[in-house]
Motif scaffolding. Structure first.
Motif, PDB file in Angstrom:
ATOM      1  N   CYS A 103      13.152  26.191  26.983  1.00 37.32           N
ATOM      2  CA  CYS A 103      11.947  25.396  27.183  1.00 37.32           C
ATOM      3  C   CYS A 103      12.132  24.462  28.374  1.00 37.32           C
ATOM      4  CB  CYS A 103      11.626  24.587  25.924  1.00 37.32           C
ATOM      5  SG  CYS A 103      10.296  23.397  26.146  1.00 37.32           S
ATOM      6  N   ASN A 104      11.309  24.664  29.403  1.00 35.30           N
ATOM      7  CA  ASN A 104      11.305  23.773  30.561  1.00 35.30           C
ATOM      8  C   ASN A 104      10.043  22.898  30.592  1.00 35.30           C
ATOM      9  OD1 ASN A 104      13.779  24.708  31.733  1.00 35.30           O
ATOM     10  ND2 ASN A 104      12.690  26.599  32.289  1.00 35.30           N
ATOM     11  N   GLY A 105       9.384  22.791  29.442  1.00 37.99           N
ATOM     12  CA  GLY A 105       8.188  21.950  29.337  1.00 37.99           C
ATOM     13  C   GLY A 105       6.892  22.727  29.377  1.00 37.99           C
ATOM     14  N   SER A 106       6.941  23.992  29.822  1.00 32.66           N
ATOM     15  CA  SER A 106       5.738  24.830  29.840  1.00 32.66           C
ATOM     16  C   SER A 106       6.152  26.296  29.977  1.00 32.66           C
ATOM     17  CB  SER A 106       4.803  24.439  30.988  1.00 32.66           C
ATOM     18  OG  SER A 106       5.412  24.713  32.235  1.00 32.66           O
ATOM     19  N   TYR A 107       5.197  27.175  29.697  1.00 31.85           N
ATOM     20  CA  TYR A 107       5.466  28.610  29.831  1.00 31.85           C
ATOM     21  C   TYR A 107       4.180  29.279  30.298  1.00 31.85           C
ATOM     22  CZ  TYR A 107       7.620  33.130  28.850  1.00 31.85           C
ATOM     23  OH  TYR A 107       8.169  34.399  28.957  1.00 31.85           O
ATOM     24  N   LYS A 108       4.257  29.967  31.428  1.00 30.09           N
ATOM     25  CA  LYS A 108       3.065  30.565  32.029  1.00 30.09           C
ATOM     26  C   LYS A 108       2.931  32.034  31.664  1.00 30.09           C
ATOM     27  CE  LYS A 108       2.635  27.507  36.035  1.00 30.09           C
ATOM     28  NZ  LYS A 108       2.551  27.425  37.528  1.00 30.09           N
TER      29      LYS A 108
END
Length: 457
Positions: free
Chosen positions: A223-228
């Motif tokens: 998890c880097n804060g978002s997932y596209k």
């Protein structure tokens, strides 16, 4: 002679028609006798459509909540108790459809098909509810709309419940129809409410993962804060780094659970939703029809929509009573009774007019899957929220912070149950427009569960 015969035939036909009419009338009176006796025009029981002569209603401790004397209906002397118990008892105008003064009117009035309504039976209706704990729960909701319900997951008996807003039946607000504060006041949110579940829905996504992803416990998620995705982006509330499945649930990682939801697939995610019992509308033992939850109409080929659904933040809406059954089933090894709060009714002579029995909810979760969910939810509290928060209760739980369009703050939710089946209680709490799930609904749950624990030990 022919004239006499015609007259005899005519009289016989008239007699047959008469007796057929009498039979139809008698059948109608017999089949609808309860309806006639309980009609609001019956001046023996009602005055201007308001129930004034009926039996006593008592809570589980024998505290009188409603009674009749000299043609008048009396309620608790404690105004907070009156407000807290309003939806359970019902109002005197019948606006609250599920209250026991409406649904158990026959048992309260001592009606039976032979004697009709008799004032000499002096019936008492006993509830499973502790009115003081329910009043404390109501007070802790404060100015927020919402609800909380706590039930024994072995028996189905509801020990405490409260829904807000409410009002004092002795002091009905003049602006109750116009003031936004009282919007939805006649709705019992426990049975009729629908809420975006937020991260509490990750327990359903977890069930789907346990059932359908054989190596789910061996997988890790970054998890880097978002997932596209090609059709949208999942936003997380934190940057969690690398997580296992259990850690992802502990920290309520949106990125991880969006990926899990897509790995499971929309159809199997919906199947888990149905298996949990959340989709059902229930006929409760207390004669209330609950509002059915909804999975929501999503484009199953849209990865972002499936992802948002998997984290409980798309079109899914859940009913608190159905959620309680799901929690009871997890705690109880995969099955659950329908929760109820009317225990029994009997006359002053000891004749039972009603006695509750456990009714299977129909929810059937594989016992091994239920055990795994129980351990995962125990880990949430033990390894992340902190056992200290729940005092004497060894708790399993999941918080949720559900964003709702048009509100300044998110709805706060908490679902869970006691890990120790010697204290077998499950709970669901919703605090509307409050904020963080653990901070508000979690704390409300902790306070009420500990009050029940302290009172029972």
């Amino acid at each position: 002679m022919r004239t006499v015969n015609k007259r005899i035939v005519f009289l016989v036909v008239i007699a047959i028609i008469f007796f057929v009419f009498v039979d139809i009338l008698m059948f109608s009176m017999f089949s609808h006798s309860e309806e006639y006796a309980m009609n609001s025009k019956n001046s023996h029981l009602f005055s201007n459509g308001v129930l004034v002569n009926a039996g006593t209603i008592k809570d589980t401790n024998g505290v009188a909540l409603a009674s009749s004397k000299n043609g008048k209906r009396y309620y608790s002397s404690d105004s907070v108790v009156r407000e807290a118990m309003l939806h359970a008892l019902g109002d005197d105008k019948g606006y609250i459809s599920g209250g026991v003064e409406n649904t158990f009117r026959k048992e309260l009035c001592g009606y039976n098909i032979v004697t009709g309504v008799t004032s000499t039976s002096n019936p008492t209706l006993y509830l499973t509810l502790d009115s003081q704990i329910s009043a404390d729960a109501y007070e802790k909701l404060g100015e927020h709309k919402g609800c909380i319900i706590v039930a024994n997951y072995k028996t189905g008996k509801i020990i405490a419940m409260a829904t807000s807003p409410s009002y004092d039946i002795y002091n009905v607000p003049d602006d109750i129809e116009d003031n936004e504060k009282y919007e939805g006041v006649y709705i019992d949110r426990i049975f009729k409410g629908l809420y975006t579940p937020g991260s509490t829905f990750k327990t359903v996504t977890s069930l789907a993962a346990i059932e359908n992803i054989s190596d789910i416990y061996d997988q890790t998620f970054t998890c880097n804060g978002s997932y596209k995705y090609d059709d949208g982006e999942i936003i997380c509330m934190d940057t969690h780094g690398t997580l296992t499945f259990q850690q992802a649930l502990n920290r309520s990682c949106n990125v991880a659970f969006a990926q899990i939801a897509n790995e499971v697939g929309a159809s199997k995610l919906e199947s888990a939703f149905n298996e949990s019992g959340l989709a059902n509308s229930y006929e409760t033992p207390d004669r209330i029809t609950t509002q059915a939850s909804s999975f929501g109409d999503i484009d199953k080929s849209s990865k972002s929509q499936v992802g948002w659904t998997g984290i409980g933040q798309y079109k899914t809406l859940v009913n608190p009573y159905a959620y309680l059954i799901y929690m009871c089933a997890i705690a109880n090894g995969g099955t659950a009774y329908k929760p109820y709060y009317v225990d029994y009714s009997k006359t002053s002579g000891g004749r039972y007019l009603y006695q509750a029995q456990g009714v299977d909810s129909g929810v059937k979760i594989n016992s091994d899957y239920a055990k795994q969910l129980k351990e995962l939810m125990r880990s949430d509290v033990r390894d992340y929220y902190g056992d200290y928060m729940f005092g004497n209760v060894t708790m399993c739980g999941k918080s949720g912070t559900a964003q709702v369009e048009g509100q300044d703050n998110s709805n706060s939710l908490f679902v869970g149950f006691s890990y120790d089946d010697s204290f077998p209680y499950a709970s669901v709490a919703v605090v509307e427009n409050a904020g963080a799930g653990l901070k508000y609904a979690g704390q409300l749950t902790a306070d009420i569960m500990n009050e029940i624990y302290n009172k029972s030990n």
